[in-house]
Design an enzyme around this catalytic site. Sequence first.
Site, PDB file in Angstrom:
ATOM      1  CB  SER A  60      -0.910   0.027   1.233  1.00 50.48           C
ATOM      2  OG  SER A  60      -1.633  -1.165   1.335  1.00 50.48           O
TER       3      SER A  60
HETATM    4  N1  SAH Z   1      -0.896  -4.945   3.977  1.00 48.66           N
HETATM    5  C1  SAH Z   1      -0.184  -5.243   2.764  1.00 48.66           C
HETATM    6  C2  SAH Z   1      -1.003  -4.873   1.543  1.00 48.66           C
HETATM    7  C3  SAH Z   1      -1.188  -6.064   0.714  1.00 48.66           C
HETATM    8  S1  SAH Z   1      -2.367  -6.006  -0.570  1.00 48.66           S
HETATM    9  C4  SAH Z   1       1.195  -4.630   2.751  1.00 48.66           C
HETATM   10  O1  SAH Z   1       1.504  -3.853   3.669  1.00 48.66           O
HETATM   11  O2  SAH Z   1       1.991  -4.931   1.857  1.00 48.66           O
HETATM   12  C5  SAH Z   1      -3.633  -7.037   0.086  1.00 48.66           C
HETATM   13  C6  SAH Z   1      -3.271  -8.441   0.457  1.00 48.66           C
HETATM   14  O3  SAH Z   1      -4.470  -9.063   0.919  1.00 48.66           O
HETATM   15  C7  SAH Z   1      -2.786  -9.325  -0.703  1.00 48.66           C
HETATM   16  O4  SAH Z   1      -1.536  -9.867  -0.385  1.00 48.66           O
HETATM   17  C8  SAH Z   1      -3.854 -10.396  -0.828  1.00 48.66           C
HETATM   18  O5  SAH Z   1      -3.362 -11.663  -1.197  1.00 48.66           O
HETATM   19  C9  SAH Z   1      -4.415 -10.419   0.573  1.00 48.66           C
HETATM   20  N2  SAH Z   1      -5.749 -11.004   0.699  1.00 48.66           N
HETATM   21  C10 SAH Z   1      -6.823 -10.862  -0.122  1.00 48.66           C
HETATM   22  N3  SAH Z   1      -7.859 -11.601   0.336  1.00 48.66           N
HETATM   23  C11 SAH Z   1      -7.432 -12.204   1.485  1.00 48.66           C
HETATM   24  C12 SAH Z   1      -8.023 -13.109   2.402  1.00 48.66           C
HETATM   25  N4  SAH Z   1      -9.275 -13.545   2.269  1.00 48.66           N
HETATM   26  N5  SAH Z   1      -7.298 -13.542   3.446  1.00 48.66           N
HETATM   27  C13 SAH Z   1      -6.002 -13.132   3.626  1.00 48.66           C
HETATM   28  N6  SAH Z   1      -5.386 -12.288   2.779  1.00 48.66           N
HETATM   29  C14 SAH Z   1      -6.082 -11.831   1.720  1.00 48.66           C
END
Ligand code: SAH
Length: 210
Positions: A60
């Site tokens: 993000s």
């Molecule tokens: N917080 C992260 C942002 C990652 S983007 C950072 O600081 O880098 C969002 C993430 O959510 C992705 O890696 C995606 O695989 C995950 N995601 C989406 N649906 C999910 C679910 N049901 N359970 C766990 N993770 C999930």
Amino acid sequence: MTSQRTRDRLVSRLRAEGIRNEAVLDVIRNTPRHLFVDEALASRAYEDTALPIGYNQTISQPYVVAAMTNLVVSGKPSKVLEIGTGSGYQAAILAPLVDKVYTVERIEPLAVQARQRFRKLGLRNIRASYSDGTEGLPDFAPYDAIITTAATEKIPEALLEQLSPKGGRLVIPVGGRDRQTLTLVTRNGDSYEQEQLDSVIFVPLLTGQV
Ligand code: SAH
């Protein structure tokens, strides 16, 4: 490009954009964001922008991380659950500000990589699980705060249930694929109050594990 000066510049920018929580700004200043992206992108790690982390996912934008962290920590939480570990950056920012961070990721290689980063940085109060976050993480519930870094049209029931009934706060982007509204849900007993905040863009919250 990954020097302290570059990081300081990012913090000045976040301050100018309205982030006022000095504790949050300090953690951002001290966290090496370039270690959370591929080496080829390291030189862009201190720009205020989202970056790809593979598997169609993104780390993000720092402003969004700062704003969401601020929302979470202003409730003075001890135990926080993050849904969507991704690179691990958001969890690493939360770790010095709370007692314990639980984070879950549905894409196994991302979960594994994030765990390695936490170990390397000595962040011992993060527990990273490979699981489907739409089910929350019932084993350690309730949580003082839950932060979801993936977007959903409908808030998963499990997250509402696993929120502490004593002022638990859920920060979650709610809406369709193109744009969502950052939403703050505060639980008191059986009452859930919702506040709509900024407009944001996140990758979707999906079900199941891969
Ligand atoms: N917080 C992260 C942002 C990652 S983007 C950072 O600081 O880098 C969002 C993430 O959510 C992705 O890696 C995606 O695989 C995950 N995601 C989406 N649906 C999910 C679910 N049901 N359970 C766990 N993770 C999930």
